[in-house]
Design an enzyme around this catalytic site. Structure first.
Site, PDB file in Angstrom:
ATOM      1  N   GLY A   9     -51.877  28.138  27.796  1.00 52.14           N
ATOM      2  CA  GLY A   9     -51.775  28.653  29.162  1.00 52.14           C
ATOM      3  C   GLY A   9     -50.772  29.779  29.255  1.00 52.14           C
ATOM      4  CB  ALA A  10     -49.496  31.981  26.661  1.00 53.92           C
ATOM      5  CG  ASN A  87     -47.633  26.566  30.615  1.00 54.61           C
ATOM      6  OD1 ASN A  87     -46.924  26.148  31.523  1.00 54.61           O
ATOM      7  ND2 ASN A  87     -48.392  27.628  30.752  1.00 54.61           N
ATOM      8  CB  SER A 139     -45.642  19.038  38.490  1.00 52.72           C
ATOM      9  OG  SER A 139     -45.416  19.290  39.859  1.00 52.72           O
ATOM     10  CE1 TYR A 152     -50.631  20.583  38.526  1.00 48.25           C
ATOM     11  CE2 TYR A 152     -48.982  19.814  40.096  1.00 48.25           C
ATOM     12  CZ  TYR A 152     -49.326  20.593  39.015  1.00 48.25           C
ATOM     13  OH  TYR A 152     -48.384  21.397  38.407  1.00 48.25           O
ATOM     14  CB  ALA A 154     -52.757  11.105  39.073  1.00 47.85           C
ATOM     15  CE  LYS A 156     -49.512  19.688  35.225  1.00 47.80           C
ATOM     16  NZ  LYS A 156     -49.393  20.358  33.923  1.00 47.80           N
TER      17      LYS A 156
END
Length: 183
Positions: A9-10, A87, A139, A152, A154, A156
């Protein structure tokens, strides 16, 4: 020998900022993402800050592609994987019941299975690089929950728990595992 960092995810956001930070610090940077246009910009920006590395397409849910990209990167980095940063992630906001089930499943695949794929496939390289580290992006939503981010939060939360467990497990193998929870 130059240290190396592999980042999923860069192409944008935290992944991009992290790639540039490591490039400035002299690491050989591997930036991977689905966003090929963003990767071209990242590649130019890594060079502009005096860094070196490689970028490439990566779907973290594709086990074969993850395996190939990791092997290619480690070979290009002089058989090192000092830092693995998981990421890549998706955030779909809205009322849980109004988000299509297929979207929930896609987000789980990227946010959880993508990290599992990365950890599992990177382990042989991490184990053979003294002092290696894994950083998983979670997060604050994982800790506190947040309305209209149930799925989201859950996913994370799963990453947060996995990182804590893997930190204990991999410490015996001299691999550090951390979790970062922005927000």
């Amino acid at each position: 020998m130059k240290k190396s960092v592999f980042i999923t995810g860069a192409a944008t956001g935290i992944g991009r900022a992290t790639a540039l930070n490591f490039a400035r610090r002299g690491y050989f940077v591997g930036g991977y993402d689905l966003d090929e246009a963003g990767l071209k910009v990242l590649e130019a920006d890594i060079a502009a800050v005096g860094g070196t590395g490689t970028v490439g397409h990566l779907d973290v849910t594709d086990v074969e592609e993850m395996s190939t990209r990791l092997a290619e990167f480690v070979a290009a980095a002089g058989d090192r994987l000092d830092v693995m940063i998981n990421n890549a992630g998706l955030l779909t906001a809205g009322a849980f019941e109004e988000i299509p089930l297929a979207t929930h499943h896609r987000d789980i695949d990227v946010n959880v299975k993508g990290v599992v794929n990365g950890l599992h496939l990177a382990f042989p390289f991490l184990k053979s690089t003294p002092g290696s580290t894994v950083i998983n992006l979670a997060s604050a939503s994982a800790i506190y929950g947040q309305a209209e981010l149930a799925n989201y939060s859950a996913t994370k939360g799963a990453i947060h728990a996995m990182a804590k467990s893997m930190a204990q497990e991999l410490a015996r193998k001299q691999v550090r595992v951390n979790v970062v929870a922005p927000g």
